[in-house]
Design a protein around this motif. Structure first.
Motif, mmCIF file in Angstrom:
data_model
loop_
_atom_site.group_PDB
_atom_site.id
_atom_site.type_symbol
_atom_site.label_atom_id
_atom_site.label_comp_id
_atom_site.label_asym_id
_atom_site.label_seq_id
_atom_site.Cartn_x
_atom_site.Cartn_y
_atom_site.Cartn_z
ATOM 1 N N ILE A 1 8.138 -2.900 1.771
ATOM 2 C CA ILE A 1 6.631 -3.068 1.687
ATOM 3 C C ILE A 1 5.755 -2.541 2.851
ATOM 4 C CG2 ILE A 1 4.820 -4.997 1.389
ATOM 5 C CD1 ILE A 1 6.842 -6.479 0.172
ATOM 6 N N GLU A 2 6.330 -2.535 3.986
ATOM 7 C CA GLU A 2 5.760 -2.205 5.322
ATOM 8 C C GLU A 2 5.627 -0.518 5.124
ATOM 9 O OE1 GLU A 2 6.147 -5.391 8.678
ATOM 10 O OE2 GLU A 2 8.014 -3.993 8.239
ATOM 11 N N ASP B 1 -1.661 4.118 3.906
ATOM 12 C CA ASP B 1 -2.603 4.462 5.059
ATOM 13 C C ASP B 1 -2.535 5.803 5.575
ATOM 14 O OD1 ASP B 1 -3.070 1.653 4.695
ATOM 15 O OD2 ASP B 1 -1.892 0.840 6.464
ATOM 16 N N LYS C 1 5.831 1.549 2.467
ATOM 17 C CA LYS C 1 4.836 1.811 1.453
ATOM 18 C C LYS C 1 3.342 1.623 1.834
ATOM 19 C CE LYS C 1 7.927 0.942 -2.637
ATOM 20 N NZ LYS C 1 8.143 0.036 -3.782
ATOM 21 N N GLN C 2 3.014 0.640 2.495
ATOM 22 C CA GLN C 2 1.693 0.588 2.936
ATOM 23 C C GLN C 2 1.552 1.623 4.091
ATOM 24 O OE1 GLN C 2 -0.295 -1.875 1.916
ATOM 25 N NE2 GLN C 2 -1.914 -0.405 3.106
#
Length: 396
Positions: free
Chosen positions: A23-24, A31, A26-27
């Motif tokens: 998740i981190e 960004d 992909k974020q």
């Protein structure tokens, strides 16, 4: 994953991209938008080594994570482990002990070649590069090559240290191994970190049946020759750091798996018997090192051609035969301040620790000044003062 160490300008600082959750990651990709213009992801390798800012692209390829400087460049830097809290604590401890003994210390010291760094560089009579290996060696950055670079960069010795038996067994250089310790123990100055491997004493014996040693040539009653061998002995990491920059402990065969550290006196016994450029083999014969050192002959041979005067030693210094009472008194004060630490806790311990460090600094400054004035070896002045102070204490 290459280029794994990055700086994130969103406040997270230096991170290992391989440790980010899916998740981190992909974020982060969303960004950063696969663009260096976002100025979100900075190459930690380039910044740490050269203080140059390179913004990085982040994207996925074949299901894997990719961080690159430029298009079509995915493998700019090899994988590099992020410094753990334990690794930092070991380096902090070495720096603290070295400075308390009066040695100059530099963290992450870089040599003139710009490529060779030391976790901690301690400068006394010798330039000692301390390297803590808390994770397995990565391909292309082995201990042997890094040691060669450090020695070529005018470092007198490289002290490799680990608390892992697996790393110590797989290393190709002389490696100190201590007992495994938790972070609070490493940070505790009163906790002894014992060296379990890589530090040895040298034994010399006449090969007869009376000595109780097994003959290397397998003669039951002994061969009558003089043999020299080594066996493990005890020292703490703190004591090693106190002695190595002063040249009181030195490495034997530093670029070999079978290398070890020993006292200066035992090193002379080893060299007198085997020579500087040779090492013993299992059959009792001698063979040449792959890394030749010095002149490649024994000290007995060298003595015939280069016999120093009775008052001369290496480096042009005359021998130290006596030291002033002032140095002896300063050394006694230092040891007395150290002895008072026993049983103290909290603020009282911190205050006494400060007093001990101040006394040690005063002693070492006086030793340095006296050695420079008299043009003698600093390490010999220090050792002579300590021996004299110890003798007076025993007499009392």
């Amino acid at each position: 994953m290459h280029n794994n160490l990055i700086y994130l300008t969103d406040g997270r600082g230096k991170v290992d991209a391989t440790k980010l959750s899916d998740i981190e990651w992909k974020q982060l990709v969303a960004d950063n938008r696969d663009s260096t213009r976002r100025q979100l992801v900075k190459c930690a390798w380039c910044w740490d080594d050269d203080k140059v800012t390179h913004w990085m692209r982040t994207f996925c390829r074949n299901g894997g994570r990719v961080i690159a400087h430029q298009p079509n460049e995915c493998a700019d830097h090899p994988y590099q482990a992020l410094e753990s809290d334990e690794h930092k604590a070991y380096c902090d401890r070495v720096e603290r002990v070295g400075e308390s003994e009066g040695f100059e210390s530099r963290r992450e010291a870089r040599a003139s070649d710009g490529r060779t760094r030391s976790d901690v560089l301690l400068v006394g009579d010798l330039h000692l590069s301390y390297e803590m290996q808390h994770s397995p060696f990565k391909q292309g950055y082995g201990a042997r090559e890094r040691t060669r670079r450090s020695l070529a960069a005018k470092r007198d010795a490289v002290a490799w240290h680990t608390d892992s038996s697996i790393i110590a067994t797989g290393a190709s250089v002389a490696m100190l191994r201590s007992n495994q310790a938790r972070l609070p123990q490493i940070e505790n100055p009163r906790y002894e970190l014992r060296i379990l491997g890589g530090y040895r004493k040298v034994l010399a014996w006449k090969c007869t049946s009376r000595e109780g040693h097994r003959c290397p040539l397998k003669r039951f009653a002994g061969c009558g020759s003089t043999h020299v061998d080594s066996q493990p002995t005890a020292i703490t990491l703190d004591d090693f750091i106190r002695q190595a920059p002063a040249g009181l402990v030195v490495p034997v065969r530093p670029l070999e798996r079978s290398g070890f550290w020993t006292t200066n006196r035992d090193y002379q016994i080893w060299v007198d018997h085997y020579g500087v450029g040779t090492r013993p083999s299992t059959d009792g014969t001698l063979r040449t090192w792959k890394e030749q050192q010095a002149d490649g002959h024994s000290r007995h041979t060298a003595a015939k051609d280069h016999t120093p005067g009775p008052q001369q030693q290496a480096g042009g210094h005359r021998a130290v035969t006596d030291v002033p009472d002032e140095l002896i008194d300063l050394q006694r004060s230092t040891r007395e301040a150290q002895a008072k630490l026993a049983g103290l806790e909290g603020g009282a311990f911190d205050a006494q620790l400060k007093e001990w460090r101040t006394a040690a600094e005063t002693f070492h400054e006086a030793v340095t000044a006296y050695a420079a004035l008299e043009r003698v070896s600093r390490s010999e002045v220090e050792q002579a003062a300590k021996n004299a102070a110890r003798s007076l204490r025993q007499e009392r």
